[in-house]
Design a protein around this motif. Structure first.
Motif, mmCIF file in Angstrom:
data_model
loop_
_atom_site.group_PDB
_atom_site.id
_atom_site.type_symbol
_atom_site.label_atom_id
_atom_site.label_comp_id
_atom_site.label_asym_id
_atom_site.label_seq_id
_atom_site.Cartn_x
_atom_site.Cartn_y
_atom_site.Cartn_z
ATOM 1 N N ILE A 127 -42.906 12.734 -111.297
ATOM 2 C CA ILE A 127 -42.815 12.208 -109.937
ATOM 3 C C ILE A 127 -42.037 10.904 -109.995
ATOM 4 O O ILE A 127 -42.501 9.923 -110.568
ATOM 5 C CB ILE A 127 -44.214 11.960 -109.333
ATOM 6 C CG1 ILE A 127 -45.014 13.253 -109.324
ATOM 7 C CG2 ILE A 127 -44.094 11.390 -107.936
ATOM 8 C CD1 ILE A 127 -46.426 13.090 -108.827
ATOM 9 N N VAL A 128 -40.866 10.902 -109.429
ATOM 10 C CA VAL A 128 -40.052 9.695 -109.422
ATOM 11 C C VAL A 128 -40.300 8.903 -108.149
ATOM 12 O O VAL A 128 -40.553 7.708 -108.190
ATOM 13 C CB VAL A 128 -38.558 10.052 -109.560
ATOM 14 C CG1 VAL A 128 -37.711 8.791 -109.509
ATOM 15 C CG2 VAL A 128 -38.310 10.818 -110.852
ATOM 16 N N GLU A 129 -40.257 9.568 -107.012
ATOM 17 C CA GLU A 129 -40.481 8.908 -105.735
ATOM 18 C C GLU A 129 -41.323 9.794 -104.834
ATOM 19 O O GLU A 129 -41.229 11.021 -104.891
ATOM 20 C CB GLU A 129 -39.153 8.595 -105.037
ATOM 21 C CG GLU A 129 -38.346 7.491 -105.690
ATOM 22 C CD GLU A 129 -37.136 7.119 -104.862
ATOM 23 O OE1 GLU A 129 -36.891 7.794 -103.839
ATOM 24 O OE2 GLU A 129 -36.441 6.157 -105.231
ATOM 25 N N VAL A 130 -42.117 9.148 -104.001
ATOM 26 C CA VAL A 130 -42.856 9.835 -102.945
ATOM 27 C C VAL A 130 -42.527 9.129 -101.640
ATOM 28 O O VAL A 130 -42.889 7.969 -101.442
ATOM 29 C CB VAL A 130 -44.377 9.812 -103.201
ATOM 30 C CG1 VAL A 130 -45.118 10.416 -102.014
ATOM 31 C CG2 VAL A 130 -44.716 10.566 -104.469
ATOM 32 N N ALA A 131 -41.801 9.844 -100.782
ATOM 33 C CA ALA A 131 -41.381 9.280 -99.492
ATOM 34 C C ALA A 131 -40.665 7.945 -99.670
ATOM 35 O O ALA A 131 -40.868 7.008 -98.908
ATOM 36 C CB ALA A 131 -42.575 9.122 -98.566
ATOM 37 N N GLY A 132 -39.843 7.876 -100.704
ATOM 38 C CA GLY A 132 -39.068 6.662 -100.926
ATOM 39 C C GLY A 132 -39.772 5.599 -101.728
ATOM 40 O O GLY A 132 -39.196 4.544 -101.993
ATOM 41 N N PRO B 120 -41.152 4.522 -105.283
ATOM 42 C CA PRO B 120 -41.185 4.873 -106.707
ATOM 43 C C PRO B 120 -42.623 4.821 -107.231
ATOM 44 O O PRO B 120 -43.343 3.857 -106.999
ATOM 45 C CB PRO B 120 -40.317 3.788 -107.358
ATOM 46 C CG PRO B 120 -39.482 3.240 -106.251
ATOM 47 C CD PRO B 120 -40.323 3.342 -105.020
ATOM 48 N N VAL B 121 -43.025 5.881 -107.920
ATOM 49 C CA VAL B 121 -44.403 5.961 -108.415
ATOM 50 C C VAL B 121 -44.414 6.209 -109.923
ATOM 51 O O VAL B 121 -45.297 6.885 -110.447
ATOM 52 C CB VAL B 121 -45.185 7.071 -107.678
ATOM 53 C CG1 VAL B 121 -45.394 6.698 -106.233
ATOM 54 C CG2 VAL B 121 -44.460 8.413 -107.786
ATOM 55 N N ASP B 122 -43.434 5.651 -110.613
ATOM 56 C CA ASP B 122 -43.336 5.866 -112.057
ATOM 57 C C ASP B 122 -43.895 4.697 -112.858
ATOM 58 O O ASP B 122 -43.689 4.613 -114.068
ATOM 59 C CB ASP B 122 -41.871 6.100 -112.445
ATOM 60 C CG ASP B 122 -40.973 4.946 -112.010
ATOM 61 O OD1 ASP B 122 -41.421 4.132 -111.180
ATOM 62 O OD2 ASP B 122 -39.831 4.865 -112.494
ATOM 63 N N SER B 123 -44.620 3.783 -112.204
ATOM 64 C CA SER B 123 -45.157 2.619 -112.908
ATOM 65 C C SER B 123 -46.383 2.999 -113.729
ATOM 66 O O SER B 123 -47.140 3.906 -113.376
ATOM 67 C CB SER B 123 -45.524 1.517 -111.909
ATOM 68 O OG SER B 123 -44.380 1.092 -111.196
ATOM 69 N N ASP B 124 -46.580 2.271 -114.816
ATOM 70 C CA ASP B 124 -47.760 2.476 -115.655
ATOM 71 C C ASP B 124 -48.952 1.650 -115.183
ATOM 72 O O ASP B 124 -50.099 1.978 -115.500
ATOM 73 C CB ASP B 124 -47.437 2.105 -117.110
ATOM 74 C CG ASP B 124 -46.378 3.027 -117.703
ATOM 75 O OD1 ASP B 124 -46.346 4.215 -117.316
ATOM 76 O OD2 ASP B 124 -45.579 2.554 -118.530
#
Length: 317
Positions: free
Chosen positions: A137-142, A144-148
């Motif tokens: 998952i790179v982005e959800v509705a713009g 970014p959700v790739d953070s740890d």
């Protein structure tokens, strides 16, 4: 020798003396008669009646004065109420204008919000979202959700507590779109940690720990000044570093600070990797509308998120 015959004068000096004496006697009799101590009829009764009349009229005057004082107080109270009402109407008019201006700006964010809601509905249908790999998952509705790691900075003021159920729901949604993170933290806008025992450390993102922290968040009460500057500064100093993939979410409804530039400058200095020239953390913001919102929070957060690779989402009423 023959006597000379004298003329007879009726009003001679002797006659006048006699008349004067008689007149004086009459005057004395009159004076003595007027100073007599004989009681005059009806004098006491008339005086008593007059005294009663005076007392009655005095009482009437006092009653009228009391009524007049009450009327004056009533008029003063009515004037004060009228003035207060005018002031309230003026403030309401100003607030209405601010809300109208804010609503116009929020219309631009509704499309993005709908995408977020649709995505969350899809995620709710996934049997076990914890098994989804974060790198897929790179982005959800713009967003970014790739953070740890994720840090939440939440305004805990009275206006936010009035909509706290919605705030809690959105925080849960944000965690849900990060299906697997290593750790998270929750601070209020003044920098107070929800778990003081984890100050300076990450709260492990395991199901039971996440659930217990969210339950604690539902009843969290902490002092707030509706300014995320302190919380943002603490988050960047303690948790942002070049080796940590970090996202910061600022959640609030109003900004009570005086200057936007000071906030932007503080963030620019702290959220900067001098080695790479990039930001240490992504900064996102979620803006709620309460009855105390004036649009200052949205204005500031749009600029902060734009400069720090983040996204600003304005929530509808």
């Amino acid at each position: 020798m023959r006597r000379s015959k004298r003329d007879l004068e009726i009003f001679s000096l002797s006659f006048l003396d006699i008349i004067s004496c008689g007149f004086g006697a009459v005057v004395i009799l009159i004076l003595v008669s007027s100073n007599s101590k004989l009681p005059m009829p009806n004098t006491v009764e008339e005086a008593s009646a007059l005294l009663k009349e005076v007392i009655n009229r005095k009482k009437i005057v006092e009653d009228l004065q009391y009524q007049l004082a009450n009327e004056i107080n009533d008029v003063a109270s009515q004037d004060l109420i009228l003035q207060n009402t005018k002031n309230k109407l003026k403030k309401l008019s100003q607030r209405q204008k601010s809300i109208v201006n804010l609503s116009e700006n929020l219309q631009q964010d509704l499309a993005g919000l709908k995408l977020v809601q649709e995505t969350l509905l899809k995620l709710n249908n996934v049997p076990n979202p914890q098994k989804i790999k974060s790198r897929s998952i790179v982005e959800v509705a713009g967003i970014p959700v790739d953070s740890d790691y994720v840090v939440f900075i939440v305004d805990t003021s009275g206006s936010m507590k009035e909509i706290w159920q919605r705030v809690t729901k959105e925080l849960e949604n944000i965690l849900r779109i990060h299906p697997k993170i290593k750790g998270f933290q929750i601070l209020n806008d003044n920098g107070a940690h929800i778990l003081s025992g984890y100050k300076g450390r990450w709260i492990p993102d395991v199901p039971k720990r996440r659930e217990s922290v969210l339950n604690l968040f539902k009843n969290w009460n902490s002092a707030s000044n509706s300014s995320p500057v302190e919380g943002l500064e603490i988050a960047l100093r303690r948790y942002a570093n070049p080796n940590t993939k970090l996202s910061i979410y600022i959640i609030g409804d109003e900004y009570s600070g005086s200057s936007f530039d000071s906030v932007i400058n503080v963030v620019a200095n702290l959220n900067y990797n001098r080695a790479s020239g990039k930001s240490l953390a992504r900064i996102h913001a979620i803006g709620f509308i309460s009855k105390y919102s004036t649009g200052r929070f949205a204005t500031l957060m749009r600029e902060v998120t734009r400069r720090n690779n983040g996204t600003f989402i304005a929530m509808p009423r």
